[in-house]
Design an enzyme around this catalytic site. Sequence first.
Site, mmCIF file in Angstrom:
data_model
loop_
_atom_site.group_PDB
_atom_site.id
_atom_site.type_symbol
_atom_site.label_atom_id
_atom_site.label_comp_id
_atom_site.label_asym_id
_atom_site.label_seq_id
_atom_site.Cartn_x
_atom_site.Cartn_y
_atom_site.Cartn_z
ATOM 1 N N GLU A 1 5.366 27.346 -96.257
ATOM 2 C CA GLU A 1 5.463 26.598 -95.004
ATOM 3 C C GLU A 1 6.823 25.905 -95.020
ATOM 4 O O GLU A 1 7.031 24.944 -95.756
ATOM 5 C CB GLU A 1 4.348 25.569 -94.883
ATOM 6 C CG GLU A 1 4.446 24.725 -93.615
ATOM 7 C CD GLU A 1 3.427 23.595 -93.571
ATOM 8 O OE1 GLU A 1 3.778 22.502 -93.050
ATOM 9 O OE2 GLU A 1 2.304 23.785 -94.059
ATOM 10 N N ARG B 1 11.762 19.725 -90.734
ATOM 11 C CA ARG B 1 12.248 18.374 -91.007
ATOM 12 C C ARG B 1 13.758 18.356 -91.166
ATOM 13 O O ARG B 1 14.374 17.293 -91.259
ATOM 14 C CB ARG B 1 11.598 17.816 -92.281
ATOM 15 C CG ARG B 1 10.097 17.613 -92.173
ATOM 16 C CD ARG B 1 9.540 17.017 -93.451
ATOM 17 N NE ARG B 1 8.094 16.866 -93.403
ATOM 18 C CZ ARG B 1 7.350 16.343 -94.366
ATOM 19 N NH1 ARG B 1 7.947 15.915 -95.475
ATOM 20 N NH2 ARG B 1 6.044 16.260 -94.246
ATOM 21 N N THR C 1 5.732 21.114 -89.536
ATOM 22 C CA THR C 1 6.274 19.966 -88.815
ATOM 23 C C THR C 1 6.826 20.384 -87.451
ATOM 24 O O THR C 1 7.887 19.941 -87.020
ATOM 25 C CB THR C 1 7.362 19.238 -89.639
ATOM 26 O OG1 THR C 1 6.980 19.217 -91.012
ATOM 27 C CG2 THR C 1 7.516 17.796 -89.173
ATOM 28 N N LYS D 1 -5.448 21.464 -89.821
ATOM 29 C CA LYS D 1 -4.848 20.795 -90.959
ATOM 30 C C LYS D 1 -5.450 19.393 -91.052
ATOM 31 O O LYS D 1 -5.840 18.802 -90.035
ATOM 32 C CB LYS D 1 -3.334 20.712 -90.733
ATOM 33 C CG LYS D 1 -2.535 20.009 -91.817
ATOM 34 C CD LYS D 1 -1.046 20.106 -91.479
ATOM 35 C CE LYS D 1 -0.196 19.366 -92.492
ATOM 36 N NZ LYS D 1 1.252 19.549 -92.232
#
Length: 318
Positions: free
Chosen positions: A40, A44, A68, A128
């Site tokens: 993943e 960011r 993210t 999640k």
Amino acid sequence: MDILEKLSLAGLVPVIKIDDPEDAVPLCRALSDGGLPVAEITFRTAAAEESIRRVHEELPHVILCAGTVLTTEQVDRAVNAGAAAIVSPGLNPEVVRYCLSKGIPVCPGTANPSDIEVALSLGLKAVKVFPAEAIGGIKLIKSMAAPYVGMKFMPTGGINEKNMLDYLSFDKILCCGGSWMVPGDAVKEKNWAKITELTRTAVNTMLGLELRHVGVNSGSPEKAMKDAQLLASLLGWEVKDGNSSTFCGTGFECMKKQGRGTNGHIAIATNSLKRAKWHLEMRGFAFDEDSLVVKNGKEIAIYLKDEFAGFAIHLVQK
């Protein structure tokens, strides 16, 4: 096989933050060499999109998620670069609907029952849980899972090698996300060997492969009892007679007739038969699908196709 099933079989999803796109391919190669061809890559940093693109082009076998992801614009950038799924820290209905409208697998972050109900209303089957440890860990997830029987969970945040089995042993856990396999200092120093080692250790811990027993083809009830008694005399273990075999303790099974394998069989126990099978197939092992044993809807045993030193080998669910 859809992306969620692949993530479930992988069991662990390394969550990585990349500052330099030049690091993306060697980092993901290190993860793959350690047994996890999955990552993943989080948005960011400004390097995320290019990192995903490079890994997708050079390591097409790696299962890529974009993490993210906060906007629909990021969804497009991630998917166009090669991401197979979208992961978000929170539940943004706009982003989820956008992904679903385009057939893009999405796993948004949740932290409470209200979030899960929103996810259900959007048609999701997996979410999640973030930040997992900080908001209550596996105890919270088990409590939330009770009324939402069809939902699967991907906890991320505070997961490490010491607590991951607490999560993965719960059948509602899809997989666990974590960054401990990719420490920042190793990436900075380009110490890919360390990342491979940490990943391999994590996979081995997750699978928990260990010798359960050795089966010997004694060939007759009389010989099976004689062999078991000889072993019992040697080891001081108890002899227990059964219908098809005689056990010496739990370590040796003396077969009353010719069983699988020229000489017998070796049973290897694992924390997860499905995950172990997937990971071992990646290592080049093949399984005899006709030998699969299913009990109460769960896979509990399966043999490898090839013998080892005259012994058949089979996995058994712990």
